[in-house]
Write an enzyme that holds these catalytic residues in place. Sequence first.
Site, PDB file in Angstrom:
ATOM      1  N   CYS A   1      -5.212   0.531  -3.478  1.00 53.75           N
ATOM      2  CA  CYS A   1      -4.445   0.984  -2.310  1.00 53.75           C
ATOM      3  C   CYS A   1      -3.022   1.421  -2.665  1.00 53.75           C
ATOM      4  O   CYS A   1      -2.853   2.465  -3.270  1.00 53.75           O
ATOM      5  CB  CYS A   1      -4.472  -0.080  -1.223  1.00 53.75           C
ATOM      6  SG  CYS A   1      -4.076   0.637   0.386  1.00 53.75           S
TER       7      CYS A   1
ATOM      8  N   HIS B   1      -9.951  -2.741  -0.468  1.00 55.33           N
ATOM      9  CA  HIS B   1      -9.373  -4.082  -0.509  1.00 55.33           C
ATOM     10  C   HIS B   1     -10.445  -5.078  -0.128  1.00 55.33           C
ATOM     11  O   HIS B   1     -11.590  -4.742   0.031  1.00 55.33           O
ATOM     12  CB  HIS B   1      -8.330  -4.244   0.604  1.00 55.33           C
ATOM     13  CG  HIS B   1      -7.024  -3.648   0.370  1.00 55.33           C
ATOM     14  ND1 HIS B   1      -6.138  -4.124  -0.542  1.00 55.33           N
ATOM     15  CD2 HIS B   1      -6.394  -2.616   0.994  1.00 55.33           C
ATOM     16  CE1 HIS B   1      -5.025  -3.419  -0.467  1.00 55.33           C
ATOM     17  NE2 HIS B   1      -5.159  -2.505   0.448  1.00 55.33           N
TER      18      HIS B   1
HETATM   19  N1  GLN Z   1       1.685   1.457   2.084  1.00 60.00           N
HETATM   20  C1  GLN Z   1       0.512   2.212   1.780  1.00 60.00           C
HETATM   21  C2  GLN Z   1      -0.063   2.929   2.990  1.00 60.00           C
HETATM   22  O1  GLN Z   1       0.076   2.467   4.094  1.00 60.00           O
HETATM   23  C3  GLN Z   1      -0.525   1.327   1.120  1.00 60.00           C
HETATM   24  C4  GLN Z   1      -1.013   0.246   2.017  1.00 60.00           C
HETATM   25  C5  GLN Z   1      -1.859  -0.768   1.343  1.00 60.00           C
HETATM   26  O2  GLN Z   1      -1.723  -1.047   0.149  1.00 60.00           O
HETATM   27  N2  GLN Z   1      -2.716  -1.387   2.142  1.00 60.00           N
HETATM   28  O3  GLN Z   1      -0.659   3.976   2.838  1.00 60.00           O
END
Ligand code: GLN
Length: 253
Positions: free
Chosen positions: A96, A201
């Site tokens: 992510c 995730h």
């Molecule tokens: N901040 C990033 C986004 O919102 C990644 C989010 C995350 O790692 N869940 O795209």
Amino acid sequence: MADRLRVCALYPELMSIYADRGNLLLLERRCGWRGIAFELTRVGHGDALDPDVHDLFYMGGGQDRDQRLVAEDLVAHKREALHAAAARGAVILAVCGGFQLLGDHYELGAERIGGVGLVDAHTVRAAGGTQTRLVGNVAIEVALPGLDGPRVLAGFENHGGRTHLGPDARPLGRVLSGHGNTGASGFEGVLAGTVVGTYLHGPLLPKNAWFADWLVQSALSLDAPLAPLDDRLEDAAHASALRAAGVPTPRTD
Ligand code: GLN
């Protein structure tokens, strides 16, 4: 057979949301059950990164504000080491927010956060706040080197960024269910040699233990697959994650 796996957790304080720690724990357990020693080094903001002493580098997800902090340090102090590690075949797994930083940059409106450029990709945060986040269970079909056929990864995604792959990048997989990199491309993640980026995730590896084994095998450059384990529980978790993603016929993998 290699007798130890040396893992480097990058920014474990800042880039570790959505149960990312479970990924490291799963690697540790599966190595332990096979008599493979597990060494974990945490490398954070301001720390030096040695490209030659880790088999697998892991970077998890993060909030935009933490990604800003991390990106600055990553680009200034760890970029070269990561390129050198990838060049010698170390596995780099980024989830992510970590995945977004593997690419060239992450755009948030007028702001541009630099990435390490390990893959030909860039990410753009959609305007519109929380309503435009891509959230939910996801399943992707992947074809990985050394495996005899396509397999399925299950996970959960929650990202505002849309990741666009450039012509030199190949996705990790094809979206069966969920949004993937952009919500429209049908692609999920990125795979460049031993560099793997994904939005999955939830955490990724406990839901896909077979994939953890593939990563370990790749990180240790083993020719043969790892010795099988009693994976009834892991297989059930995988099937349940697939069902949650609405994939009707879970494979037995
Ligand atoms: N901040 C990033 C986004 O919102 C990644 C989010 C995350 O790692 N869940 O795209």
